[in-house]
Design a protein around this motif. Structure first.
Motif, PDB file in Angstrom:
ATOM      1  N   GLU A 209       0.776  -1.207   0.094  1.00 36.52           N
ATOM      2  CA  GLU A 209       0.031   0.082   0.092  1.00 36.52           C
ATOM      3  C   GLU A 209       0.848   1.079  -0.064  1.00 36.52           C
ATOM      4  O   GLU A 209       0.512   2.119  -0.775  1.00 36.52           O
ATOM      5  CB  GLU A 209      -0.969   0.004   1.113  1.00 36.52           C
ATOM      6  N   ARG A 210       1.963   1.221   0.910  1.00 34.78           N
ATOM      7  CA  ARG A 210       2.788   2.374   0.730  1.00 34.78           C
ATOM      8  C   ARG A 210       3.345   2.694  -0.838  1.00 34.78           C
ATOM      9  O   ARG A 210       3.553   3.719  -1.009  1.00 34.78           O
ATOM     10  CB  ARG A 210       4.034   2.162   1.873  1.00 34.78           C
ATOM     11  N   PHE A 211       3.766   1.594  -1.090  1.00 27.33           N
ATOM     12  CA  PHE A 211       4.370   1.672  -2.575  1.00 27.33           C
ATOM     13  C   PHE A 211       3.372   2.220  -3.545  1.00 27.33           C
ATOM     14  O   PHE A 211       3.835   3.184  -4.379  1.00 27.33           O
ATOM     15  CB  PHE A 211       5.061   0.233  -3.134  1.00 27.33           C
TER      16      PHE A 211
ATOM     17  N   ALA B 217       1.354   6.923  -6.853  1.00 24.97           N
ATOM     18  CA  ALA B 217       0.481   7.656  -7.230  1.00 24.97           C
ATOM     19  C   ALA B 217       0.860   9.114  -6.753  1.00 24.97           C
ATOM     20  O   ALA B 217       0.460   9.909  -7.535  1.00 24.97           O
ATOM     21  CB  ALA B 217      -0.848   7.156  -6.562  1.00 24.97           C
ATOM     22  N   THR B 218       1.198   9.380  -5.749  1.00 23.35           N
ATOM     23  CA  THR B 218       1.266  10.721  -5.222  1.00 23.35           C
ATOM     24  C   THR B 218       2.585  11.310  -6.072  1.00 23.35           C
ATOM     25  O   THR B 218       2.444  12.443  -6.289  1.00 23.35           O
ATOM     26  CB  THR B 218       1.699  10.621  -3.653  1.00 23.35           C
ATOM     27  N   MET B 219       3.510  10.706  -6.177  1.00 23.65           N
ATOM     28  CA  MET B 219       4.705  11.273  -7.096  1.00 23.65           C
ATOM     29  C   MET B 219       4.346  11.458  -8.319  1.00 23.65           C
ATOM     30  O   MET B 219       4.722  12.454  -8.921  1.00 23.65           O
ATOM     31  CB  MET B 219       5.897  10.360  -7.045  1.00 23.65           C
ATOM     32  N   LEU B 220       3.289  10.623  -9.085  1.00 23.55           N
ATOM     33  CA  LEU B 220       2.958  10.960 -10.445  1.00 23.55           C
ATOM     34  C   LEU B 220       1.988  12.328 -10.211  1.00 23.55           C
ATOM     35  O   LEU B 220       2.238  13.230 -11.310  1.00 23.55           O
ATOM     36  CB  LEU B 220       2.172   9.685 -10.846  1.00 23.55           C
ATOM     37  N   HIS B 221       1.296  12.472  -9.174  1.00 22.41           N
ATOM     38  CA  HIS B 221       0.364  13.382  -9.206  1.00 22.41           C
ATOM     39  C   HIS B 221       1.269  14.566  -8.972  1.00 22.41           C
ATOM     40  O   HIS B 221       0.935  15.747  -9.881  1.00 22.41           O
ATOM     41  CB  HIS B 221      -0.388  13.310  -7.934  1.00 22.41           C
ATOM     42  N   LEU B 222       2.265  14.635  -8.177  1.00 21.56           N
ATOM     43  CA  LEU B 222       3.093  15.896  -7.958  1.00 21.56           C
ATOM     44  C   LEU B 222       3.892  16.050  -9.283  1.00 21.56           C
ATOM     45  O   LEU B 222       4.054  17.436  -9.727  1.00 21.56           O
ATOM     46  CB  LEU B 222       4.260  15.635  -6.849  1.00 21.56           C
ATOM     47  N   VAL B 223       4.451  15.204 -10.165  1.00 22.44           N
ATOM     48  CA  VAL B 223       5.254  15.222 -11.325  1.00 22.44           C
ATOM     49  C   VAL B 223       4.072  15.997 -12.259  1.00 22.44           C
ATOM     50  O   VAL B 223       4.552  16.957 -12.877  1.00 22.44           O
ATOM     51  CB  VAL B 223       5.802  14.191 -11.893  1.00 22.44           C
TER      52      VAL B 223
END
Length: 149
Positions: A4-6, A11-17
């Motif tokens: 779940e962390r991965f 998902a969060t990193m993709l959103h930020l990028v």
């Protein structure tokens, strides 16, 4: 839990990028630049207004070909001029024109404003921990990538 962390990290990193790319693209459109070229422009500005292609490879952490494309784009826009002082091409310095200095200062201010906006609810200590953690994660991912190559 680790899975779940991965997935959350991915998902969060993709959103930020995507958010960063969209914000940068909107700002760069005003100058007719792509994000990487704007970064090169700002690095030259931050280093006193003149850098060689070799220096730019080091400070921007991209390859020579990418730097060459960026410098060509910046030159075509009238933002940089190559100092032709008889040295090899990659040692020649690229100097900001007046328009390049204006654009770089404006872009740098905009990026600083964005940074302040997105970190407004965080303390300096929280940001320090975040960036230290982010760099550690990047290093760990780079190490893992070597195993897959």
């Amino acid at each position: 839990m680790e899975r779940e962390r991965f997935e959350i990290l991915s998902a969060t990193m993709l959103h930020l990028v995507r958010a960063v790319q969209e914000i940068k693209a909107q700002k760069m459109a005003a100058y007719g630049l792509k994000g990487r070229s704007a970064a090169v422009l700002c690095r030259i500005f931050e280093h006193g207004g003149a850098l060689s292609a070799t220096d730019l490879v080091r400070v921007c952490e991209v390859d020579k070909a990418q730097i060459s494309r960026c410098l060509a784009e910046l030159g075509a826009c009238g933002f940089v001029e190559r100092e032709d002082d008889g040295v090899r091409r990659y040692k020649q310095k690229y100097r900001l024109s007046a328009a390049g200095t204006h654009a770089a200062a404006d872009i740098s201010r905009a990026f600083a404003d964005i940074e302040r906006s997105v970190s407004k609810n965080l303390t300096a200590a929280e940001l320090e921990v975040f960036f230290r953690t982010l760099y550690t994660l990047c290093d760990n991912f780079d190490e893992l990538l070597l195993k897959y190559r």
